[in-house]
Design a protein around this motif. Structure first.
Motif, PDB file in Angstrom:
ATOM      1  N   ALA A 255       0.833  -1.205   0.000  1.00  0.00           N
ATOM      2  CA  ALA A 255       0.000   0.000   0.000  1.00  0.00           C
ATOM      3  C   ALA A 255       0.867   1.254   0.000  1.00  0.00           C
ATOM      4  CB  ALA A 255      -0.940  -0.004   1.193  1.00  0.00           C
ATOM      5  N   LEU A 256       1.910   1.246   0.804  1.00  0.00           N
ATOM      6  CA  LEU A 256       2.804   2.410   0.854  1.00  0.00           C
ATOM      7  C   LEU A 256       3.549   2.576  -0.466  1.00  0.00           C
ATOM      8  CD1 LEU A 256       4.202   2.050   4.497  1.00  0.00           C
ATOM      9  CD2 LEU A 256       2.456   3.649   3.669  1.00  0.00           C
TER      10      LEU A 256
ATOM     11  N   ASP B 237      -3.833   5.289  -7.574  1.00  0.00           N
ATOM     12  CA  ASP B 237      -4.975   6.069  -7.103  1.00  0.00           C
ATOM     13  C   ASP B 237      -5.790   5.339  -6.032  1.00  0.00           C
ATOM     14  OD1 ASP B 237      -4.737   8.274  -9.141  1.00  0.00           O
ATOM     15  OD2 ASP B 237      -4.982   6.561 -10.474  1.00  0.00           O
ATOM     16  N   THR B 238      -5.911   4.007  -6.172  1.00  0.00           N
ATOM     17  CA  THR B 238      -6.770   3.237  -5.279  1.00  0.00           C
ATOM     18  C   THR B 238      -6.085   1.945  -4.857  1.00  0.00           C
ATOM     19  OG1 THR B 238      -7.840   2.101  -7.150  1.00  0.00           O
ATOM     20  CG2 THR B 238      -8.912   4.111  -6.323  1.00  0.00           C
ATOM     21  N   ALA B 239      -6.516   1.418  -3.712  1.00  0.00           N
ATOM     22  CA  ALA B 239      -6.131   0.082  -3.259  1.00  0.00           C
ATOM     23  C   ALA B 239      -7.397  -0.624  -2.808  1.00  0.00           C
ATOM     24  CB  ALA B 239      -5.117   0.151  -2.120  1.00  0.00           C
ATOM     25  N   TRP B 240      -7.513  -1.915  -3.146  1.00  0.00           N
ATOM     26  CA  TRP B 240      -8.741  -2.667  -2.897  1.00  0.00           C
ATOM     27  C   TRP B 240      -8.440  -3.900  -2.060  1.00  0.00           C
ATOM     28  CZ3 TRP B 240     -13.353  -0.650  -4.563  1.00  0.00           C
ATOM     29  CH2 TRP B 240     -13.276   0.402  -5.483  1.00  0.00           C
ATOM     30  N   LEU B 241      -9.355  -4.210  -1.141  1.00  0.00           N
ATOM     31  CA  LEU B 241      -9.168  -5.296  -0.180  1.00  0.00           C
ATOM     32  C   LEU B 241     -10.209  -6.384  -0.377  1.00  0.00           C
ATOM     33  CD1 LEU B 241      -8.746  -2.931   2.884  1.00  0.00           C
ATOM     34  CD2 LEU B 241      -6.903  -4.141   1.706  1.00  0.00           C
TER      35      LEU B 241
ATOM     36  N   ALA C 274      -9.278  -1.669   6.055  1.00  0.00           N
ATOM     37  CA  ALA C 274      -9.376  -0.355   5.424  1.00  0.00           C
ATOM     38  C   ALA C 274      -9.031   0.753   6.410  1.00  0.00           C
ATOM     39  CB  ALA C 274     -10.775  -0.145   4.853  1.00  0.00           C
ATOM     40  N   GLY C 275      -9.537   0.643   7.635  1.00  0.00           N
ATOM     41  CA  GLY C 275      -9.223   1.651   8.635  1.00  0.00           C
ATOM     42  C   GLY C 275      -7.731   1.743   8.899  1.00  0.00           C
ATOM     43  N   PHE C 276      -7.065   0.586   8.986  1.00  0.00           N
ATOM     44  CA  PHE C 276      -5.623   0.554   9.198  1.00  0.00           C
ATOM     45  C   PHE C 276      -4.886   1.245   8.054  1.00  0.00           C
ATOM     46  CE2 PHE C 276      -1.694  -1.937   8.267  1.00  0.00           C
ATOM     47  CZ  PHE C 276      -0.913  -1.435   9.306  1.00  0.00           C
ATOM     48  N   LEU C 277      -5.253   0.918   6.818  1.00  0.00           N
ATOM     49  CA  LEU C 277      -4.541   1.477   5.671  1.00  0.00           C
ATOM     50  C   LEU C 277      -4.879   2.947   5.439  1.00  0.00           C
ATOM     51  CD1 LEU C 277      -4.671  -1.527   3.184  1.00  0.00           C
ATOM     52  CD2 LEU C 277      -2.753  -0.756   4.586  1.00  0.00           C
ATOM     53  N   LEU C 278      -6.091   3.358   5.762  1.00  0.00           N
ATOM     54  CA  LEU C 278      -6.409   4.788   5.681  1.00  0.00           C
ATOM     55  C   LEU C 278      -5.532   5.582   6.640  1.00  0.00           C
ATOM     56  CD1 LEU C 278     -10.309   4.612   5.450  1.00  0.00           C
ATOM     57  CD2 LEU C 278      -8.792   5.570   3.699  1.00  0.00           C
ATOM     58  N   GLY C 279      -5.272   5.014   7.805  1.00  0.00           N
ATOM     59  CA  GLY C 279      -4.406   5.687   8.770  1.00  0.00           C
ATOM     60  C   GLY C 279      -2.946   5.692   8.361  1.00  0.00           C
ATOM     61  N   ALA C 280      -2.545   4.698   7.570  1.00  0.00           N
ATOM     62  CA  ALA C 280      -1.142   4.573   7.179  1.00  0.00           C
ATOM     63  C   ALA C 280      -0.806   5.364   5.922  1.00  0.00           C
ATOM     64  CB  ALA C 280      -0.799   3.102   6.960  1.00  0.00           C
ATOM     65  N   THR C 281      -1.823   5.793   5.172  1.00  0.00           N
ATOM     66  CA  THR C 281      -1.610   6.510   3.921  1.00  0.00           C
ATOM     67  C   THR C 281      -2.218   7.909   4.026  1.00  0.00           C
ATOM     68  OG1 THR C 281      -3.661   5.564   3.008  1.00  0.00           O
ATOM     69  CG2 THR C 281      -1.603   4.387   2.555  1.00  0.00           C
ATOM     70  N   SER C 282      -1.922   8.740   3.044  1.00  0.00           N
ATOM     71  CA  SER C 282      -2.447  10.107   3.090  1.00  0.00           C
ATOM     72  C   SER C 282      -3.225  10.490   1.841  1.00  0.00           C
ATOM     73  CB  SER C 282      -1.292  11.103   3.280  1.00  0.00           C
ATOM     74  OG  SER C 282      -0.367  11.009   2.208  1.00  0.00           O
ATOM     75  N   ARG C 283      -3.019   9.781   0.742  1.00  0.00           N
ATOM     76  CA  ARG C 283      -3.666  10.158  -0.519  1.00  0.00           C
ATOM     77  C   ARG C 283      -4.438   9.005  -1.153  1.00  0.00           C
ATOM     78  NH1 ARG C 283      -2.782   9.176  -5.445  1.00  0.00           N
ATOM     79  NH2 ARG C 283      -0.854   8.069  -4.966  1.00  0.00           N
TER      80      ARG C 283
END
Length: 373
Positions: free
Chosen positions: A39-40, A48-52, A70-79
């Protein structure tokens, strides 16, 4: 659901599928560590997107809760926008789903995409006590409840899900939170179109079949008052870069044999499907493969021929075919089929640097020729 376009990069949106498959050479901890790394890397290379994916009780994919991931990755990314492909609607109460999705919309500042599906794995329905014959209606009713929960001050429902008047909070941050639908059968496509839900489509069938599915969708969506051109459908496909198409296919064939065998093990077999009228589309597809005499090897070989697998030039050519035939401009790639995290990270980089810019250029040239013709 309104205008769901999120296109960037000269009209194309590029995503990555984070599969969480666990082949024998990886531990569970390593799988989840690699998900974060991928993801990083995707954000670093301007995907643009990442899908789980949501799956249960199988190494095919070991993430059972897409919303937590999703919550974890939203916190780890910014865009990067984070989406679910899919969240299985029959296995979660729709009020709880409405709450969780709205919360993620707030915490991610509008970067969350929800994808809904109804499930295809036999053991899941057995363990969770859900009748697969109800899966269509459970998904339809869950989506309706969720949308009402976001728009109305309070709601109640009597049906497959029954509950008293309830005030559901929080409401979404986004004025129009996009809901995607994994829909293959005609009835599911019509339902998605009538609600303006963009489709999530797997590239395991020929491009013309996807184009026909979209033609049906567009007709129904327009009749329901939606502009088909404003809807951001997504195609999920495999991707792998090597020296040649033959070399690339050889490098990932073994992993895909294991993955396909595991998929067959956990899914409904043809005897199950014959007892499930709502899964007639899936039965017809299996019966067609049998009539064509396809074994696992021939199925995988044909599957790979549809997907961007090969040299960078091969991948550019395949992606441009996908875009040309289907008209879809949002493509998410599963890049983990080598079963090697270092190769996956290399794929993430090489697609971004060597493939995507050229597909965009080809797309721009095609659009330019259309405008001048």
């Amino acid at each position: 659901m309104g205008d769901s376009k999120i296109m960037t990069n000269n009209g194309m949106t590029w995503g990555i599928l984070l599969a969480t498959a666990r082949p024998a050479n990886l531990t569970e901890a390593e799988v989840f560590d690699h998900v974060l790394s991928y993801a990083l890397a995707a954000e670093r290379y301007e995907y643009d997107t990442a899908w789980l994916m949501e799956h249960h009780f199988t190494d095919y994919a070991i993430a059972p809760d897409t919303l937590t991931m999703a919550g974890f990755l939203l916190g780890a990314t910014s865009r990067l926008r984070i989406g679910t492909a899919v969240t299985v609607a029959p296995f979660i109460h729709p009020v709880r789903l409405a709450e969780s999705v709205a919360l993620l919309d707030h915490l991610g500042k509008g970067r969350f995409n929800l994808g809904l599906g109804r499930g295809i794995c036999k053991e899941d329905f057995s363990v969770f006590g859900v009748d697969p014959n109800d899966s269509h209606n459970l998904m339809y009713e869950a989506a309706d409840i969720m949308l009402r929960a976001w728009k109305e001050d309070s709601i109640k429902n009597e049906g497959l899900f029954s509950f008293p008047e309830t005030r559901v909070l929080p409401k979404p941050r986004s004025s129009e939170l996009t809901v995607y639908a994994a829909a293959e059968s005609a009835s599911s496509v019509e339902w998605a179109a009538n609600n303006g839900f963009p489709l999530l489509m797997q590239l395991i069938t020929d491009y013309q079949e996807l184009a026909a599915r979209l033609e049906l969708y567009n007709s129904c969506a327009e009749a329901a008052g939606y502009d088909p051109n404003s809807i951001d459908h997504t195609i999920v496909c495999l991707g792998h870069i090597s020296e040649s198409r033959e070399r690339a296919k050889a490098e990932i064939f073994g992993f895909l044999e294991w993955w396909n065998d595991e998929s067959s093990r956990i899914g409904f077999d043809d005897n199950d499907l014959k007892r499930l009228p709502g899964y007639r589309y899936h039965l017809n597809r299996i019966e067609q493969w049998v009539l064509e005499g396809k074994d696992t090897a021939s199925f995988i070989d044909e599957w790979l021929d549809l997907n961007p697998v090969g040299s960078p030039e091969d991948c550019i050519r395949q992606l441009n075919k996908i875009v040309t035939v289907t008209g879809v401009r949002h493509v998410a790639l599963g890049l983990e089929a080598a079963g090697n995290p270092n190769v996956t990270e290399r794929n993430i980089r090489r697609f971004a640097q060597e493939v995507f810019p050229n597909v965009r250029q080809l797309t721009e040239e095609r659009d330019g020729s259309e405008k001048t013709s």
